[in-house]
Design a protein around this motif. Structure first.
Motif, short mmCIF file in Angstrom:
data_model
loop_
_atom_site.label_atom_id
_atom_site.label_comp_id
_atom_site.label_asym_id
_atom_site.label_seq_id
_atom_site.Cartn_x
_atom_site.Cartn_y
_atom_site.Cartn_z
N ASN A 76 0.83 -1.21 0.00
CA ASN A 76 0.00 0.00 0.00
C ASN A 76 0.87 1.26 0.00
OD1 ASN A 76 -2.87 1.19 0.60
ND2 ASN A 76 -1.52 2.17 2.07
N ASP A 77 1.89 1.28 0.85
CA ASP A 77 2.74 2.47 0.95
C ASP A 77 3.63 2.64 -0.27
OD1 ASP A 77 1.53 2.70 3.37
OD2 ASP A 77 3.36 2.75 4.57
N MET A 78 3.99 1.53 -0.92
CA MET A 78 4.77 1.64 -2.16
C MET A 78 3.93 2.29 -3.26
SD MET A 78 6.75 -2.03 -2.00
CE MET A 78 7.59 -1.90 -3.58
N TRP A 79 2.66 1.88 -3.35
CA TRP A 79 1.76 2.48 -4.34
C TRP A 79 1.46 3.94 -4.00
CZ3 TRP A 79 1.18 0.47 -8.86
CH2 TRP A 79 1.04 -0.91 -9.06
N ASP A 80 1.31 4.24 -2.70
CA ASP A 80 0.71 5.52 -2.28
C ASP A 80 1.72 6.53 -1.75
OD1 ASP A 80 -1.71 4.47 -2.94
OD2 ASP A 80 -2.47 4.28 -0.89
N ARG A 81 3.01 6.29 -1.89
CA ARG A 81 3.98 7.17 -1.23
C ARG A 81 3.81 8.63 -1.64
NH1 ARG A 81 6.36 4.11 -5.04
NH2 ARG A 81 7.73 5.06 -6.61
N ASN A 82 3.46 8.89 -2.89
CA ASN A 82 3.29 10.28 -3.33
C ASN A 82 2.01 10.90 -2.79
OD1 ASN A 82 5.69 10.30 -4.83
ND2 ASN A 82 4.68 9.32 -6.58
N TYR A 83 0.95 10.06 -2.65
CA TYR A 83 -0.29 10.54 -2.03
C TYR A 83 -0.08 10.80 -0.54
CZ TYR A 83 -3.07 9.38 -6.19
OH TYR A 83 -3.60 9.33 -7.45
N ASP A 84 0.63 9.87 0.13
CA ASP A 84 0.78 9.95 1.58
C ASP A 84 1.49 11.24 2.01
OD1 ASP A 84 -0.49 7.56 1.99
OD2 ASP A 84 1.34 6.37 2.23
N ARG A 85 2.38 11.75 1.16
CA ARG A 85 3.08 12.99 1.50
C ARG A 85 2.13 14.18 1.60
NH1 ARG A 85 6.98 11.11 -2.83
NH2 ARG A 85 8.63 10.00 -1.69
N LYS A 86 0.97 14.08 0.96
CA LYS A 86 0.02 15.19 0.91
C LYS A 86 -1.05 15.12 2.00
CE LYS A 86 0.59 15.23 -4.13
NZ LYS A 86 -0.09 15.03 -5.43
N VAL A 87 -1.02 14.05 2.80
CA VAL A 87 -2.03 13.86 3.84
C VAL A 87 -1.36 13.93 5.20
CG1 VAL A 87 -3.77 12.28 4.78
CG2 VAL A 87 -3.41 12.41 2.31
N ALA A 88 -1.88 14.80 6.07
CA ALA A 88 -1.22 15.04 7.36
C ALA A 88 -1.06 13.75 8.17
CB ALA A 88 -2.04 16.05 8.16
N ARG A 89 -2.08 12.89 8.17
CA ARG A 89 -2.04 11.68 8.99
C ARG A 89 -1.02 10.66 8.49
NH1 ARG A 89 -4.44 6.84 9.03
NH2 ARG A 89 -5.57 7.26 7.12
N THR A 90 -0.70 10.70 7.20
CA THR A 90 0.17 9.67 6.62
C THR A 90 1.54 10.19 6.18
OG1 THR A 90 -0.79 10.03 4.42
CG2 THR A 90 -1.82 8.35 5.81
N ALA A 91 1.76 11.50 6.32
CA ALA A 91 3.01 12.09 5.82
C ALA A 91 4.25 11.56 6.54
CB ALA A 91 2.94 13.61 5.95
N SER A 92 4.07 11.04 7.76
CA SER A 92 5.22 10.55 8.52
C SER A 92 5.51 9.07 8.28
CB SER A 92 4.99 10.78 10.02
OG SER A 92 3.84 10.07 10.46
N ARG A 93 4.74 8.42 7.40
CA ARG A 93 5.01 7.01 7.10
C ARG A 93 6.41 6.89 6.47
NH1 ARG A 93 -0.93 4.99 4.77
NH2 ARG A 93 -1.91 4.84 6.85
N PRO A 94 7.11 5.80 6.75
CA PRO A 94 8.54 5.72 6.37
C PRO A 94 8.85 6.00 4.91
CG PRO A 94 7.97 3.94 7.86
CD PRO A 94 6.68 4.64 7.53
N LEU A 95 8.04 5.48 4.00
CA LEU A 95 8.30 5.73 2.57
C LEU A 95 8.00 7.18 2.20
CD1 LEU A 95 7.14 2.51 0.69
CD2 LEU A 95 9.30 3.71 0.36
N ALA A 96 6.89 7.69 2.69
CA ALA A 96 6.52 9.08 2.38
C ALA A 96 7.53 10.06 2.96
CB ALA A 96 5.12 9.38 2.92
#
Length: 298
Positions: A76-96
């Motif tokens: 999920n994080d490999m697919w979504d790393r670019n999206y996750d950077r734009k969301v406050a809750r997920t921006a701190s995930r390791p890939l993002a």
């Protein structure tokens, strides 16, 4: 004071290891429980009348749930790393956040899937083939939010595969009159809890252009959740009748219904913290049903 929470264990791990443990969401075990519990239902229903569920199989599926949930989060994080950077809750995930490279996450994914395969190979041939068939859902689910407003349905089909696999691991094949309604009950349950979960991110999702049932249902969410809950309960009753379950099982189904009704009635879809609290409380739903299955069997 000593603490044995999952997040504390991750923080106590060696620093170079911590991003990988966070990538597989080891610090947030709610999702692992929600993947594992349908497996326990199936294993419990497959036990012989008067007997406890197979504890060895419960342990094996528990390990498998940790590994496959971790692999799913990595994908999920490999697919979504670019999206996750734009969301406050997920921006701190390791890939993002750039704590892990895409190549490192790919290698880590290979390790998780290899260990999960070792767990799967401990089962009978029927279960090995059935388990392997779920991999296509695991890989493609993260793409669904780009395509359809119903990614939660695909997650339900993925997350509840254990409702089929647990029975076949004990019996050697699926008894579809039991396994299919149990699986459908799990899918309906996932539509309930993951729609609630999705309401946390709906503002960000609109901005970055991803879809969810939360955006599809909007202010009608509670009516939809009520329908999914009713469908879950009916399928649980059907599964119980088809394997001759007894009064404690149906008492647990009633308790599950009461819990879901309370969740839906008190839910505030515009408060992310309340959505998270309601989402996480679904572990209690799954545990209640498992206890009812065990007592009903005894």
């Amino acid at each position: 004071p000593l603490s044995f929470s999952a997040s504390e264990l991750v923080r106590a791990a060696p620093v170079p290891l911590q991003p990988y443990l966070r990538l597989m969401r080891l610090h947030q075990p709610a999702g692992t429980w929600l993947l594992y519990l349908p497996c326990t239902w199936s294993i419990g229903l497959a036990a012989e009348p008067g007997c406890f569920p197979d504890w060895q199989m419960l342990s094996l599926f528990g390990l498998g749930a940790v590994l496959m949930r971790g692999a799913g989060c990595t994908i999920n994080d490999m697919w979504d790393r670019n999206y996750d950077r734009k969301v406050a809750r997920t921006a701190s995930r390791p890939l993002a956040a750039g704590d892990i490279s895409t190549f490192q996450s790919f290698v880590f994914l290979g390790g998780q899937l290899s260990l999960a395969l070792c767990v799967l190979l401990c089962l009978n041939y029927y279960s090995i083939v059935l388990g392997a068939a779920s991999l296509s859902l695991v890989v493609t689910y993260p793409l669904m939010k780009r395509i359809t407003y119903w990614p939660q349905l695909v997650l339900g089909l993925t997350f509840n595969w254990g409702a089929l696999l647990g029975w076949s691991a004990i019996k050697g094949s699926c008894e579809w009159s039991v396994c299919l309604p149990l699986y459908l009950a799990g899918v309906m349950w996932t539509l309930v809890y993951d729609t609630i979960y999705a309401h946390q991110d709906k503002r960000d999702d609109i901005m970055i252009g991803v879809k969810s049932t939360a955006l599809q249902f909007k202010e009608d969410t509670k009516q939809w959740l009520s329908g999914f809950s009713l469908a879950m309960l009916l399928n649980l009753c059907m599964a119980g009748m088809n394997c001759n379950q007894t009064f404690p099982y149906y008492s647990a189904v009633a308790a599950v219904g009461a819990h879901l009704a309370h969740q839906i009635y008190t839910l505030d879809i515009d408060k992310p913290e309340d959505c998270w609290k309601k989402f996480a409380s679904n572990r209690t739903v799954g545990v209640l049903l498992f206890i009812g299955i065990v007592l009903g069997n005894l």
